[in-house]
Design a protein around this motif. Structure first.
Motif, mmCIF file in Angstrom:
data_model
loop_
_atom_site.group_PDB
_atom_site.id
_atom_site.type_symbol
_atom_site.label_atom_id
_atom_site.label_comp_id
_atom_site.label_asym_id
_atom_site.label_seq_id
_atom_site.Cartn_x
_atom_site.Cartn_y
_atom_site.Cartn_z
ATOM 1 N N ASP A 1 -0.545 -6.410 51.238
ATOM 2 C CA ASP A 1 -1.205 -5.116 51.034
ATOM 3 C C ASP A 1 -1.185 -4.713 49.568
ATOM 4 O O ASP A 1 -0.736 -5.466 48.702
ATOM 5 C CB ASP A 1 -0.594 -4.043 51.940
ATOM 6 C CG ASP A 1 0.863 -3.795 51.617
ATOM 7 O OD1 ASP A 1 1.261 -3.931 50.437
ATOM 8 O OD2 ASP A 1 1.620 -3.444 52.544
ATOM 9 N N ARG A 2 -1.687 -3.515 49.283
ATOM 10 C CA ARG A 2 -1.858 -3.071 47.896
ATOM 11 C C ARG A 2 -0.525 -2.821 47.199
ATOM 12 O O ARG A 2 -0.484 -2.598 46.003
ATOM 13 C CB ARG A 2 -2.722 -1.807 47.840
ATOM 14 C CG ARG A 2 -4.130 -2.039 48.367
ATOM 15 C CD ARG A 2 -5.044 -0.895 47.998
ATOM 16 N NE ARG A 2 -5.283 -0.886 46.587
ATOM 17 C CZ ARG A 2 -5.236 0.189 45.803
ATOM 18 N NH1 ARG A 2 -4.945 1.372 46.312
ATOM 19 N NH2 ARG A 2 -5.473 0.097 44.522
ATOM 20 N N HIS A 3 0.557 -2.840 47.957
ATOM 21 C CA HIS A 3 1.858 -2.640 47.327
ATOM 22 C C HIS A 3 2.678 -3.928 47.334
ATOM 23 O O HIS A 3 3.847 -3.925 47.000
ATOM 24 C CB HIS A 3 2.572 -1.471 47.991
ATOM 25 C CG HIS A 3 1.814 -0.190 47.796
ATOM 26 N ND1 HIS A 3 2.135 0.714 46.815
ATOM 27 C CD2 HIS A 3 0.713 0.299 48.412
ATOM 28 C CE1 HIS A 3 1.270 1.715 46.852
ATOM 29 N NE2 HIS A 3 0.401 1.494 47.818
ATOM 30 N N TYR B 1 -8.908 -12.380 39.843
ATOM 31 C CA TYR B 1 -10.123 -11.876 40.478
ATOM 32 C C TYR B 1 -9.915 -11.699 41.989
ATOM 33 O O TYR B 1 -10.263 -10.654 42.554
ATOM 34 C CB TYR B 1 -11.289 -12.834 40.194
ATOM 35 C CG TYR B 1 -12.597 -12.408 40.812
ATOM 36 C CD1 TYR B 1 -13.151 -11.157 40.540
ATOM 37 C CD2 TYR B 1 -13.287 -13.252 41.676
ATOM 38 C CE1 TYR B 1 -14.357 -10.770 41.110
ATOM 39 C CE2 TYR B 1 -14.496 -12.873 42.239
ATOM 40 C CZ TYR B 1 -15.025 -11.629 41.956
ATOM 41 O OH TYR B 1 -16.211 -11.247 42.529
ATOM 42 N N ALA C 1 -7.912 -8.690 42.514
ATOM 43 C CA ALA C 1 -8.622 -7.444 42.172
ATOM 44 C C ALA C 1 -9.575 -6.995 43.273
ATOM 45 O O ALA C 1 -9.742 -5.798 43.498
ATOM 46 C CB ALA C 1 -9.389 -7.626 40.861
ATOM 47 N N ILE C 2 -10.194 -7.932 43.958
ATOM 48 C CA ILE C 2 -11.186 -7.538 44.975
ATOM 49 C C ILE C 2 -10.593 -7.414 46.375
ATOM 50 O O ILE C 2 -11.203 -6.802 47.242
ATOM 51 C CB ILE C 2 -12.404 -8.505 45.012
ATOM 52 C CG1 ILE C 2 -11.989 -9.926 45.360
ATOM 53 C CG2 ILE C 2 -13.162 -8.440 43.682
ATOM 54 C CD1 ILE C 2 -13.172 -10.895 45.527
ATOM 55 N N SER C 3 -9.420 -7.966 46.620
ATOM 56 C CA SER C 3 -8.820 -7.868 47.951
ATOM 57 C C SER C 3 -8.221 -6.475 48.129
ATOM 58 O O SER C 3 -7.418 -6.041 47.303
ATOM 59 C CB SER C 3 -7.708 -8.915 48.121
ATOM 60 O OG SER C 3 -8.235 -10.219 48.032
ATOM 61 N N HIS C 4 -8.621 -5.797 49.178
ATOM 62 C CA HIS C 4 -8.143 -4.413 49.418
ATOM 63 C C HIS C 4 -8.339 -3.529 48.188
ATOM 64 O O HIS C 4 -7.528 -2.650 47.906
ATOM 65 C CB HIS C 4 -6.661 -4.390 49.797
ATOM 66 C CG HIS C 4 -6.355 -5.050 51.105
ATOM 67 N ND1 HIS C 4 -7.011 -4.736 52.261
ATOM 68 C CD2 HIS C 4 -5.445 -6.014 51.434
ATOM 69 C CE1 HIS C 4 -6.512 -5.469 53.256
ATOM 70 N NE2 HIS C 4 -5.579 -6.255 52.779
ATOM 71 N N ARG C 5 -9.355 -3.782 47.416
ATOM 72 C CA ARG C 5 -9.646 -3.034 46.182
ATOM 73 C C ARG C 5 -8.514 -3.123 45.160
ATOM 74 O O ARG C 5 -8.325 -2.240 44.337
ATOM 75 C CB ARG C 5 -9.939 -1.557 46.479
ATOM 76 C CG ARG C 5 -11.139 -1.317 47.393
ATOM 77 C CD ARG C 5 -11.689 0.098 47.263
ATOM 78 N NE ARG C 5 -12.790 0.327 48.185
ATOM 79 C CZ ARG C 5 -12.676 0.950 49.361
ATOM 80 N NH1 ARG C 5 -11.494 1.415 49.746
ATOM 81 N NH2 ARG C 5 -13.726 1.106 50.138
ATOM 82 N N GLY C 6 -7.744 -4.216 45.223
ATOM 83 C CA GLY C 6 -6.782 -4.429 44.147
ATOM 84 C C GLY C 6 -5.340 -4.496 44.604
ATOM 85 O O GLY C 6 -4.742 -3.489 44.926
ATOM 86 N N THR D 1 -13.933 -8.781 37.149
ATOM 87 C CA THR D 1 -13.672 -7.343 36.992
ATOM 88 C C THR D 1 -12.741 -7.118 35.797
ATOM 89 O O THR D 1 -12.161 -8.060 35.267
ATOM 90 C CB THR D 1 -12.980 -6.727 38.236
ATOM 91 O OG1 THR D 1 -11.631 -7.196 38.311
ATOM 92 C CG2 THR D 1 -13.714 -7.070 39.528
#
Ligand SMILES: NC(=O)c1ccc[n+]([C@@H]2O[C@H](COP(=O)([O-])OP(=O)(O)OC[C@H]3O[C@@H](n4cnc5c(N)ncnc54)[C@H](O)[C@@H]3O)[C@@H](O)[C@H]2O)c1
Ligand SMILES: NC(=O)c1ccc[n+]([C@@H]2O[C@H](COP(=O)([O-])OP(=O)(O)OC[C@H]3O[C@@H](n4cnc5c(N)ncnc54)[C@H](O)[C@@H]3O)[C@@H](O)[C@H]2O)c1
Ligand SMILES: [Zn+2]
Ligand SMILES: [Zn+2]
Lengths: 409, 409
Positions: free
Chosen positions: A138-140, A157, A160-165, A200
């Protein structure tokens, strides 16, 4: 901050609730809310040796800074070229995390091909994205990339694109990635053969430079990244250029203490530039691209057989020569730049770089660079060693002269 | 700013050049450079009617703000659902730009399927990326999306990853996209059936809301987006909620003047929240997700036959009821929220939303929401109308009670 003043709430009559309406807006009977905010990015760049040695707690200390109630996952993707020379890494990483309770190492340590192949293969990107899904990263959580600039660009990259970063840690293993690319904010992959077509701006959460990795580079790879240090010294830091001049021979002879200094100084200069400039390149000036307009073209013309760093050395030679023949730089200074490049083991001439007239192939690089910048052409030249100067056109006759002058050396 | 103090340049001996070394760093014999910078984002959100009418210069005026030496390209991607009802658009857009000399309309006006299909089809994403390549659209050109939230999310994502971000203009055409999603900073597509699995945070350069588009929405689409306005009023703005209460019936009857006010007020509140909070959601609090933990789960449980806005209305009802039964909110206030939702034409109960015990299907939404936040669970409740309050767990027995209370209405 969005602005609006109070409205009567007793009726559905629409007041023009927005301020700062211009006359034009009034004429078109429109309203506007102006939004603006800043997003702060902060990350540490560490320099060490033997990062995954059990006694080296640098990475653990970093991970423990982000306190949380939940166990954080950490997922590693490693450059095959690195793994081939540092086969102990897999076990070392597992041992490093074996006693951690707040950090869960994802069982799969993914190995991906190194070099440009990493950025040319869509299935590799999807393989990483699929792992994010499969392991519920997840993002954390953290995605860590160990490798050269190409693998870092690919993994950065995907993160950056997975789960908006997803939090991304970079562990660069080449001179170029340690002294330049890994400390920056860009990532990307190639698409249909177009370099960095997809990507990105996404800063890492940390960068760990482990000098030990550099010991297994080929001589050509070792040298190649040095030209970015020369570049940044020439446009920003005369004393650093003087140091490079003095140490060019020992650098070429693979002296590690000299390389450590070079990497740290070059990385710090690049970082300072990014922070004080336009990190996400919203404008169309690119000072760090000194020497790059012709280098990009040469890489392409040579079918990427000329390495980026080698092409940059040739590009620096050409633009320094141009700075001289256009009256900006003394001949002595131009000569001293060329000498440093030669001492480092670079070539300063290449058949595809020769400029005889406007039909010489590398000249097309000027127009492509302008398109790349997306606005007007902006080229960095030198008005002195350590001092860049931006210009908006190059003269073909002077380019010929610069190319001819290089031929005399 | 990167920091380093002066080094002797006469030798290749490496001094520890970095400051701010902690003891730990000393022990591990490492150095660190701390990087930090802020990136400023600014964009205007306009509200108008008949944007492409020849007399409406709003969009042209915006485009002319960015002066440049070069002709800027502008590429349009339009939601098929919009084009079906506004077939004149293609010609109108061509006329609008026909006399422009500094802006070159890309000849293809691309039409893509609307609704979730837009985000589920990888080939659509690549179709846009390929157009960027084919028409040489650079970072200083514009990609404009006209459509509902789904098409905006798709095009915004394509724009964000092409050349690391092409200027993106959003023209939302649904209530939900005008009063909530288009003014925000997120984009994304679904991947392997996972909602928004791939995406980025990438603010648009401008948003143009054209109210006229709303006239051709179905009643269900018209209503659906209103729940986001109710949501933001409940957590931030009691007077706006009072206004919604007073105007619920005329809104349901499709009064356009009321809708214009609702859209502008809701958009401004969302924008203010984004600017004053955590725009790129680096933390794990998501105040604007009031009512959303169960809504997300319901959408999924219903196979997306329940629209997002309808699910949010149900989620608001549940979390308002919970706020009451947990002693935060008066019964009168909870009742008044439910009444507004009913007056707007929303359902406040759904078989899949009923909570009888811990095995009730929607309960799984709590855990999924926690995973989505990537840290600890954070749920927004109400301590008063216009006043949100974050909590870190929900009690299943109280959820049952809340669900039962809704059943009595
Ligand atoms: N993101 C940016 O800002 C940025 C800036 C400059 C360059 N780049 C990109 O970086 C890439 C070039 O990176 P690079 O010069 O680091 O080379 P590279 O990543 O292409 O790697 C070159 C080779 O070295 C191998 N290798 C890597 N580390 C090694 C080690 N320690 N020992 C032995 N072999 C090793 C790799 O497997 C590969 O075969 C290009 O794709 C370029 O576009 C990106
Ligand atoms: N990026 C964000 O921050 C954010 C926030 C909330 C929702 N979303 C996303 O927005 C999407 C939902 O968007 P939506 O509610 O706008 O619906 P939508 O985009 O799914 O569109 C619904 C339908 O309405 C049609 N349509 C659009 N405009 C029309 C018009 N003016 N007249 C007639 N028909 C029209 C479309 O073709 C489609 O068939 C979801 O994918 C959701 O994930 C994104
Ligand atoms: Zn370079
Ligand atoms: Zn929502």
């Amino acid at each position: 901050m969005a602005h609006f003043h109070n409205v009567k709430h007793t009726t559905y009559y629409v007041e023009l609730i927005m301020q700062q309406l211009t006359d034009t807006l009034m004429e078109t009977n429109a309203t506007v809310v102006r939004q603006s905010f800043s997003v702060k990015f902060a990350y540490d760049v560490y320099f060490t040796t033997h990062l995954f040695d059990g006694k080296n707690t640098l990475l653990k200390d970093f991970l423990h800074q982000h306190k949380s109630d939940t166990v954080k996952k950490i997922f590693f993707v490693v450059d095959e070229g690195v793994m081939n020379h540092h086969g102990y890494l897999d076990e070392q990483i597992r041992n490093y995390f074996s006693h951690e309770t707040s950090i869960a190492l994802v069982d799969e340590i993914m190995v991906v091909p190194g070099g440009e192949a990493a950025k040319n293969t869509e299935s590799l990107l999807l393989k990483i994205v699929d792992a994010v899904d499969k392991y519920s990263i997840d993002r954390h959580s953290y995605i860590v990339a160990i490798g050269g600039g190409a693998v870092l660009d690919l993994v950065g990259y995907a993160a950056a694109i997975s789960h908006r970063g997803i939090r991304h840690v970079r562990i660069p293993t080449t001179v170029l990635s340690q002294d330049d690319s890994a400390i920056g904010v860009k990532n990307g992959v190639n698409y249909k053969g177009k370099k960095n077509f997809l990507g990105t701006f996404a800063p890492p959460v940390a960068v760990f430079n482990d000098f030990y990795f550099l010991t297994t580079l080929t001589d050509a790879e070792w040298r190649s990244g040095i030209s970015e240090a020369v570049k940044v010294a020439l446009i920003k830091d005369a004393p650093f250029f003087a140091w490079l001049k003095e140490n060019a021979t020992v650098l070429a002879a693979r002296n590690m203490e000299a390389m450590k200094y070079l990497v740290q100084r070059s990385a710090a200069l690049h970082m300072e530039h990014i922070a004080s400039g336009d990190p996400f390149e919203m404008g169309s000036s690119r000072p760090l691209d000194f020497g790059h307009w012709s280098a990009h073209k040469l890489e392409q013309l040579s079918g990427f057989t000329v390495k980026h760093g080698e092409a940059v050395a040739l590009g620096i030679a050409l633009d320094s020569a141009y700075s001289f023949v256009s009256g900006r730089l003394s001949e002595d200074d131009a000569k001293s730049i060329v000498d440093v490049l030669l001492d480092l083991g670079f070539s300063i001439s290449h058949p595809l770089m020769e400029i005889k007239d406007e039909s010489s192939p590398v000249i097309k690089g000027l127009e492509e660079f302008r398109e790349h910048l997306g606005g007007k052409l902006t080229i960095m030249l030198l008005s002195a060693i350590g001092q860049g100067e931006e210009v908006h056109e190059l003269d073909i006759a002077l380019l010929q002269k610069a190319s001819a002058w290089l031929g005399t050396i």
